[in-house]
Motif scaffolding. Structure first.
Motif, short mmCIF file in Angstrom:
data_model
loop_
_atom_site.label_atom_id
_atom_site.label_comp_id
_atom_site.label_asym_id
_atom_site.label_seq_id
_atom_site.Cartn_x
_atom_site.Cartn_y
_atom_site.Cartn_z
N LEU A 113 -25.42 69.84 93.09
CA LEU A 113 -26.20 70.97 93.61
C LEU A 113 -25.70 72.30 93.06
O LEU A 113 -26.49 73.21 92.80
N THR A 114 -24.40 72.43 92.88
CA THR A 114 -23.85 73.66 92.29
C THR A 114 -24.36 73.84 90.87
O THR A 114 -24.75 74.94 90.46
N ARG A 149 -34.54 66.27 95.82
CA ARG A 149 -35.13 67.03 96.92
C ARG A 149 -34.65 68.48 96.89
O ARG A 149 -35.45 69.43 97.02
N THR A 150 -33.36 68.67 96.68
CA THR A 150 -32.81 70.03 96.65
C THR A 150 -33.30 70.80 95.43
O THR A 150 -33.56 72.00 95.50
N ALA A 151 -33.44 70.11 94.31
CA ALA A 151 -33.96 70.76 93.10
C ALA A 151 -35.36 71.31 93.35
O ALA A 151 -35.70 72.42 92.92
N HIS A 152 -36.19 70.54 94.05
CA HIS A 152 -37.54 71.00 94.37
C HIS A 152 -37.51 72.24 95.27
O HIS A 152 -38.41 73.09 95.19
N GLU A 153 -36.52 72.34 96.12
CA GLU A 153 -36.40 73.52 96.99
C GLU A 153 -36.00 74.76 96.20
O GLU A 153 -36.36 75.88 96.56
N MET A 154 -35.26 74.57 95.12
CA MET A 154 -34.74 75.69 94.35
C MET A 154 -35.70 76.18 93.27
O MET A 154 -35.64 77.35 92.87
N GLU A 182 -31.44 62.99 97.19
CA GLU A 182 -31.00 64.28 97.71
C GLU A 182 -30.92 65.32 96.60
O GLU A 182 -31.27 66.49 96.79
N ILE A 183 -30.45 64.91 95.44
CA ILE A 183 -30.38 65.82 94.30
C ILE A 183 -31.77 66.33 93.94
O ILE A 183 -31.99 67.53 93.76
N ASP A 216 -22.15 67.91 96.15
CA ASP A 216 -21.90 69.35 95.96
C ASP A 216 -21.81 69.71 94.48
O ASP A 216 -22.25 70.80 94.08
N SER A 275 -28.12 74.73 90.88
CA SER A 275 -28.30 76.11 91.31
C SER A 275 -27.94 77.09 90.20
O SER A 275 -28.58 78.13 90.04
#
Length: 403
Positions: free
Chosen positions: A94-95, A129-134, A126-127, A91, A98
């Motif tokens: 990801l925060t 993967r989420t960065a690519h989504e953002m 996971e870090i 978390d 973001s």
């Protein structure tokens, strides 16, 4: 000749350093006319007023220290990696990622130590993967000790990760052992060979200690045999938080002589390898130190520091270097500290000890000595430039590490 300009004769035939208040120019195997050109350039540059520096980011940037834990126990480690086992909560990462979206749709994400950033790959995957989504585009870089698994190696290739791999060449087994004291060089060499084979084109970062100051050419021979295209030599540095002792630091003059000799050696051999000059030449505007360029480095505890060597709130200078904190309600920054740090630039600071010809400590020492508020005197301001006089030697110098 201007009284502010001096010429130092270096080892070898017609090798010179032309020193002036804010810089240094080198001539290797330089004819008298070429030396005079260097003196003229130094004199002219020294007479020019300094220009104000303004850093403008092209995209959002964030460096992450995923963990303080490490697979090695390097003798000189700047962060004492492995002595603490903290791993960054997902978390928190990801925060922070973001929070950078307002800076742009592209993200430059660097995974650094700390410890070994690829040690906990489930968290790293996971870090990323989420960065690519953002973000529409994510440029990933990593500084690793090279002890990763084959699966991790393939992941690096699949994600086009820029790799800087720490490998100390012929001194590696003495300087970078596993925690139980055993030799890590066999595993690191195997991974380095595979990284080259699959096209990762890693930059090798090689630390030179006092005991290894005469081994640079031997290390170049080894790296050429492994297919490495870029090597970055750095002198070992003892700091308030590192494992290194003063005895481990190479003598600056000997280090300079050996590095210059190695540059000439590579040119004479015709080796297809570049020597990164990041700690030897004038820094580029987006390189060298995160403090003046507004870099944000997220620690496992959720603090945001502007210097990777100040990663714990108990470290010296942390109250002045840490600029923010990730909490339940997002990321909060100390705007006053951020604004002040963003005005700093290498042309306005004391010489960084990482630069081999400088004798004063890095910017963090100014926190203690000058409270980051006392203007530097003209004699304390420095920037360095390297110049070689033959095309073959120019071709092997690079700032690729600043990409």
């Amino acid at each position: 000749m201007d009284s502010n300009v001096s010429v130092i004769t270096l080892p070898g035939e017609r090798n010179f350093a032309v020193v002036y208040p804010r810089g240094i120019l080198f001539g290797l195997n330089a004819a008298q006319s070429e030396l005079q050109e260097l003196i003229s350039e130094a004199t002219e540059t020294a007479s020019q007023p300094e220009t104000e520096y303004e850093f403008v980011a092209e995209y959002a940037e964030l460096s992450i220290i995923p963990t303080f834990d490490c697979t090695l126990a390097c003798k000189y480690c700047y962060a004492r990696g492995g002595e603490f086992k903290d791993v960054m909560p997902l978390d928190t990462a990801l925060t922070a990622i973001s929070s950078q979206r307002e800076k742009g749709s592209k993200l430059k994400l660097s995974l650094v130590g700390g410890g070994e950033p690829l040690m906990y790959m489930d968290r790293v995957r996971e870090i990323v993967r989420t960065a690519h989504e953002m973000y529409s585009e994510v440029d990933i870089g990593v500084v690793t000790n090279g002890t990763f698994s084959k699966d991790t190696l393939l992941w690096l290739a699949e994600n086009n990760v820029r790799v800087r791999l720490s490998f100390d060449g012929v001194r590696h087994k003495y300087q970078r052992p596993f925690p139980d004291g055993s030799d890590s060089s066999e595993l690191v060499i195997e991974n380095l060979k595979e990284a080259v084979k699959i096209g990762l084109d890693p930059i090798v970062q090689c630390i030179i200690t006092a005991d290894g100051v005469g081994t640079m050419k031997d290390t170049v021979d080894l790296l050429v045999g492994l297919g490495v295209k870029t090597v970055k030599f750095e002198p070992a540095l003892a700091t308030d938080v590192s494992r290194a002792t003063q005895e481990m630091e190479p003598d600056p003059k000997q280090y300079a002589e050996q590095l210059l000799d190695t540059i000439k050696y590579v040119a004479e051999k015709g080796y297809d390898i570049a020597i990164d000059t990041g700690y030897f030449s004038e820094p580029s505007t987006d390189y060298y130190c995160g403090m003046p360029t507004g870099n944000k480095i997220l620690t496992p505890h959720g603090f945001i520091t502007s210097c990777v060597e100040v990663s714990s709130c108990t470290d010296p200078y942390s109250s002045k270097i840490m600029v923010g904190k990730v909490g339940y309600d997002g990321v909060k920054f100390n705007e006053e500290t951020q604004k002040f740090l963003s005005t700093l630039h290498y042309t306005n600071q004391k010489g960084c000890k990482s630069f081999i010809f400088w004798t004063t400590p890095c910017l963090t020492s100014s926190v203690s000595n000058n409270d980051l508020n006392t203007p530097m005197t003209e004699s304390q301001k420095s920037s360095w430039k390297i110049r070689v006089s033959t095309d073959s030697e120019k071709d092997i110098l690079t700032k690729r590490g600043g990409e």
